[in-house]
Scaffold this motif. Structure first.
Motif, PDB file in Angstrom:
ATOM      1  N   ALA A 159       0.839  -1.204   0.000  1.00  0.00           N
ATOM      2  CA  ALA A 159       0.000   0.000   0.000  1.00  0.00           C
ATOM      3  C   ALA A 159       0.871   1.250   0.000  1.00  0.00           C
ATOM      4  CB  ALA A 159      -0.917  -0.006   1.222  1.00  0.00           C
ATOM      5  N   VAL A 160       1.932   1.209   0.786  1.00  0.00           N
ATOM      6  CA  VAL A 160       2.805   2.377   0.895  1.00  0.00           C
ATOM      7  C   VAL A 160       3.626   2.556  -0.386  1.00  0.00           C
ATOM      8  CG1 VAL A 160       4.853   3.197   2.108  1.00  0.00           C
ATOM      9  CG2 VAL A 160       2.895   2.374   3.408  1.00  0.00           C
ATOM     10  N   ALA A 161       4.138   1.429  -0.918  1.00  0.00           N
ATOM     11  CA  ALA A 161       5.007   1.502  -2.108  1.00  0.00           C
ATOM     12  C   ALA A 161       4.244   2.041  -3.313  1.00  0.00           C
ATOM     13  CB  ALA A 161       5.573   0.119  -2.417  1.00  0.00           C
ATOM     14  N   ASN A 162       2.943   1.743  -3.384  1.00  0.00           N
ATOM     15  CA  ASN A 162       2.165   2.165  -4.552  1.00  0.00           C
ATOM     16  C   ASN A 162       1.563   3.553  -4.387  1.00  0.00           C
ATOM     17  OD1 ASN A 162       2.681  -0.239  -5.813  1.00  0.00           O
ATOM     18  ND2 ASN A 162       0.963  -1.277  -4.795  1.00  0.00           N
ATOM     19  N   SER A 163       1.946   4.247  -3.343  1.00  0.00           N
ATOM     20  CA  SER A 163       1.313   5.534  -3.092  1.00  0.00           C
ATOM     21  C   SER A 163       1.864   6.614  -4.017  1.00  0.00           C
ATOM     22  CB  SER A 163       1.523   5.935  -1.639  1.00  0.00           C
ATOM     23  OG  SER A 163       2.899   6.026  -1.388  1.00  0.00           O
ATOM     24  N   THR A 164       0.996   7.515  -4.416  1.00  0.00           N
ATOM     25  CA  THR A 164       1.436   8.639  -5.248  1.00  0.00           C
ATOM     26  C   THR A 164       1.547   9.889  -4.374  1.00  0.00           C
ATOM     27  OG1 THR A 164      -0.882   8.787  -5.847  1.00  0.00           O
ATOM     28  CG2 THR A 164       0.615   7.856  -7.492  1.00  0.00           C
ATOM     29  N   ALA A 165       0.551  10.102  -3.532  1.00  0.00           N
ATOM     30  CA  ALA A 165       0.616  11.233  -2.591  1.00  0.00           C
ATOM     31  C   ALA A 165       1.545  10.847  -1.438  1.00  0.00           C
ATOM     32  CB  ALA A 165      -0.790  11.517  -2.072  1.00  0.00           C
ATOM     33  N   PRO A 166       1.989  11.818  -0.632  1.00  0.00           N
ATOM     34  CA  PRO A 166       2.895  11.492   0.479  1.00  0.00           C
ATOM     35  C   PRO A 166       2.267  10.542   1.501  1.00  0.00           C
ATOM     36  CG  PRO A 166       2.681  13.881   0.214  1.00  0.00           C
ATOM     37  CD  PRO A 166       1.698  13.259  -0.712  1.00  0.00           C
ATOM     38  N   VAL A 167       3.130   9.751   2.125  1.00  0.00           N
ATOM     39  CA  VAL A 167       2.714   8.976   3.294  1.00  0.00           C
ATOM     40  C   VAL A 167       2.938   9.886   4.499  1.00  0.00           C
ATOM     41  CG1 VAL A 167       3.273   6.993   4.747  1.00  0.00           C
ATOM     42  CG2 VAL A 167       3.343   6.771   2.252  1.00  0.00           C
TER      43      VAL A 167
ATOM     44  N   LEU B 133      11.243   4.160   6.175  1.00  0.00           N
ATOM     45  CA  LEU B 133      10.414   4.071   4.968  1.00  0.00           C
ATOM     46  C   LEU B 133      11.103   4.796   3.813  1.00  0.00           C
ATOM     47  CD1 LEU B 133       7.845   3.289   3.546  1.00  0.00           C
ATOM     48  CD2 LEU B 133       6.722   5.276   4.550  1.00  0.00           C
ATOM     49  N   LYS B 134      11.611   5.978   4.083  1.00  0.00           N
ATOM     50  CA  LYS B 134      12.279   6.768   3.037  1.00  0.00           C
ATOM     51  C   LYS B 134      13.556   6.066   2.577  1.00  0.00           C
ATOM     52  CE  LYS B 134      12.546  10.243   0.390  1.00  0.00           C
ATOM     53  NZ  LYS B 134      11.550  10.414  -0.678  1.00  0.00           N
ATOM     54  N   GLU B 135      14.251   5.444   3.534  1.00  0.00           N
ATOM     55  CA  GLU B 135      15.505   4.755   3.227  1.00  0.00           C
ATOM     56  C   GLU B 135      15.260   3.557   2.297  1.00  0.00           C
ATOM     57  OE1 GLU B 135      18.528   5.483   4.015  1.00  0.00           O
ATOM     58  OE2 GLU B 135      19.583   3.596   3.627  1.00  0.00           O
ATOM     59  N   VAL B 136      14.221   2.782   2.619  1.00  0.00           N
ATOM     60  CA  VAL B 136      13.972   1.544   1.867  1.00  0.00           C
ATOM     61  C   VAL B 136      13.221   1.833   0.571  1.00  0.00           C
ATOM     62  CG1 VAL B 136      12.820  -0.709   1.969  1.00  0.00           C
ATOM     63  CG2 VAL B 136      13.981   0.182   3.975  1.00  0.00           C
TER      64      VAL B 136
ATOM     65  N   ALA C 195      17.595  12.602   5.929  1.00  0.00           N
ATOM     66  CA  ALA C 195      17.145  11.299   5.411  1.00  0.00           C
ATOM     67  C   ALA C 195      16.105  11.470   4.300  1.00  0.00           C
ATOM     68  CB  ALA C 195      16.578  10.460   6.556  1.00  0.00           C
ATOM     69  N   GLY C 196      15.693  12.715   4.042  1.00  0.00           N
ATOM     70  CA  GLY C 196      14.760  12.963   2.941  1.00  0.00           C
ATOM     71  C   GLY C 196      13.306  13.051   3.375  1.00  0.00           C
ATOM     72  N   VAL C 197      13.086  13.135   4.682  1.00  0.00           N
ATOM     73  CA  VAL C 197      11.713  13.226   5.205  1.00  0.00           C
ATOM     74  C   VAL C 197      11.335  14.707   5.338  1.00  0.00           C
ATOM     75  CG1 VAL C 197      10.252  12.730   7.221  1.00  0.00           C
ATOM     76  CG2 VAL C 197      11.985  11.064   6.482  1.00  0.00           C
TER      77      VAL C 197
END
Ligand SMILES: Cc1cc2nc3c(=O)[nH]c(=O)nc-3n(C[C@H](O)[C@H](O)[C@H](O)COP(=O)(O)OP(=O)(O)OC[C@H]3O[C@@H](n4cnc5c(N)ncnc54)[C@H](O)[C@@H]3O)c2cc1C
Length: 409
Positions: A161-169, A185-188, A224-226
């Motif tokens: 569900a998270v990997a297929n997201s287009t909008a931000p988690v 999450l951002k790392e992986v 980390a990109g968050v």
């Protein structure tokens, strides 16, 4: 000398071993078992024991690895090890029961267990009881499955569900758990946009840590990109369909800011101690367990308090709740139970290990970096990550520290 364990005195043999019931088979509970067994195994004075470990899960779950287990399918496989696959505990004097400890009768030394899968109730007599059932944590801070097979499915659904997201988690809550979840999450999954919202002006605001630690946590999280939103208290989240017909969430914060999120992950719920099976007299108002420095129950209103121990996150003690403390307390409880056995058998005055007050300390994994704070001040960077977590969020370190693979210390 008269034995204080009147019901268990007498010659001990393999047909009449000391019975130790451990409620909760994670860091603190397994530390009790391993350390006690090592003491009772000595050639000079072996002591026969029968250890029963009761857990709602069918295996050891590396809670610290949760942020990564819920972001990476391959890591999820590693983070939960069925109890039958823990080498050091595969022995005739250790058994595992899959179920919930629902009641403890301290006076008669009998625990009631509701077993999986059929909810059958059984009573287990014991000589020593250890409460190591930690805190109840909500999804998706930890998986809620009771079996490894179901957990892998639970993790896979979340990861997809998270990997297929287009909008931000959107991760809500900038405590240690929220920071680690967002950064892992951002790392992986670097393509996923991750936002961390926190209601206060600084991350880790609820922890008794100096401001430079909180500021460093913010820097590392952003590195980390968050995307971090401070002073953003969640007001509402409403499921709506986007233009592709996919469900997303319209999120509004109390400061008026609005955003669309593909997933909203709550990392803020206050975890409560899993102690409903213990007598009220043993607990604080918040349901933590009052213990002596020896980890024995401290209430003089609890019958046989000296043969009931509590360790790990559920005790009422100083310090931030940490895995290292949980294992340390488990070790002390194991050693202290051994001392009580020696007292019972040999009439020897016990020499107890006593828990000291614990100052605030923390180890926080933030993507490729980690941050540590303790007696030696604050450190951060990749080297700290290596020291505290290596490349698997501390799984190898914990596994070897507990000697679960069977390696002697
Ligand atoms: C996402 C996350 C990240 C973390 N990161 C870190 C970190 O980086 N460093 C750190 O030091 N700490 C970290 N922590 C804290 C650390 O995980 C805890 O301090 C540690 O798990 C405490 O261990 P414990 O043995 O007391 O309890 P737990 O690990 O909670 O284990 C309790 C066990 O008891 C079982 N149980 C509960 N109730 C019952 C019952 N009634 N009957 C039978 N079984 C029961 C549960 O299934 C569980 O297996 C983190 C925690 C979370 C949630």
């Amino acid at each position: 000398m008269a034995s204080q364990f009147a019901t268990v005195s007498g010659v001990r043999s393999s047909t009449n071993p000391y019975k130790i019931l451990i409620a909760g088979g994670c860091y603190s509970g397994l530390a009790v078992a391993v350390n006690l067994l090592e003491k009772c195994d000595t050639i000079e004075s072996p002591i026969p024991v029968e250890i029963t470990i009761v857990d709602e899960r069918d295996g050891f779950y590396h809670v610290i690895g949760s942020p990564l287990a819920l972001a990476s399918n391959s890591y999820a496989e590693k983070a939960w090890v069925n109890f039958k696959d823990i080498p050091v505990l595969q022995r005739p004097d250790v058994r595992f029961l899959h179920g919930t400890v629902s009641k403890v009768d301290c006076e008669n030394k009998v625990a009631t267990i509701v077993e999986q899968p059929d909810q059958a109730q059984r009573d287990e007599a014991y000589d020593f009881f250890v409460a190591s059932t930690g805190l109840r944590r909500v999804w998706p801070v930890v998986p809620q499955s009771a079996r490894r097979k179901e957990y892998l499915e639970e993790a896979r659904r979340h990861i997809d569900a998270v990997a297929n997201s287009t909008a931000p988690v959107l991760i809500v809550g900038g405590g240690a758990v929220g920071i680690e979840m967002a950064a892992e999450l951002k790392e992986v999954q670097p393509n996923v946009k991750v936002t961390l919202a926190h209601s206060r002006a600084k991350l880790l605001s609820a922890e008794p840590l100096p401001d430079n630690v909180k500021d460093c946590a913010l820097d590392l999280t952003e590195q980390a990109g968050v995307d971090v939103l401070l002073n953003h208290r969640l007001k509402s989240q409403t499921p709506v369909k986007n233009e592709n017909g996919t469900e997303v969430f319209e999120v509004e914060f109390e400061n008026g800011h609005k955003m669309i999120a593909s997933q909203v992950v709550m990392a803020i719920s206050r975890s409560v101690p899993s102690t409903t099976y213990l007598p009220e007299d043993a607990l604080t108002e918040d349901r933590y367990v009052n213990v002596r420095p020896t980890l024995q129950l401290s209430s003089d209103k609890v019958a046989n308090a000296e043969s009931h121990f509590a360790v790990g996150d559920l005790i009422n003690w100083s310090g931030i709740k940490r895995c290292g403390s949980a294992m340390h307390q488990g070790r002390y409880a194991g050693l202290n139970i051994h001392q009580l056995m020696l007292q019972d058998i040999q009439g020897k005055e016990p020499v107890f290990n006593e828990l000291a007050e614990i100052p605030p300390m923390i180890g926080l994994a933030v993507g490729k970096n980690a941050l540590s704070y303790g007696g030696e001040g604050m450190k951060h960077g990749k080297q700290v990550m290596e020291w505290f977590f290596e490349d698997d969020l501390g799984f190898r370190i914990v596994w070897d520290h507990l000697r679960l693979g069977g390696i002697k210390a």
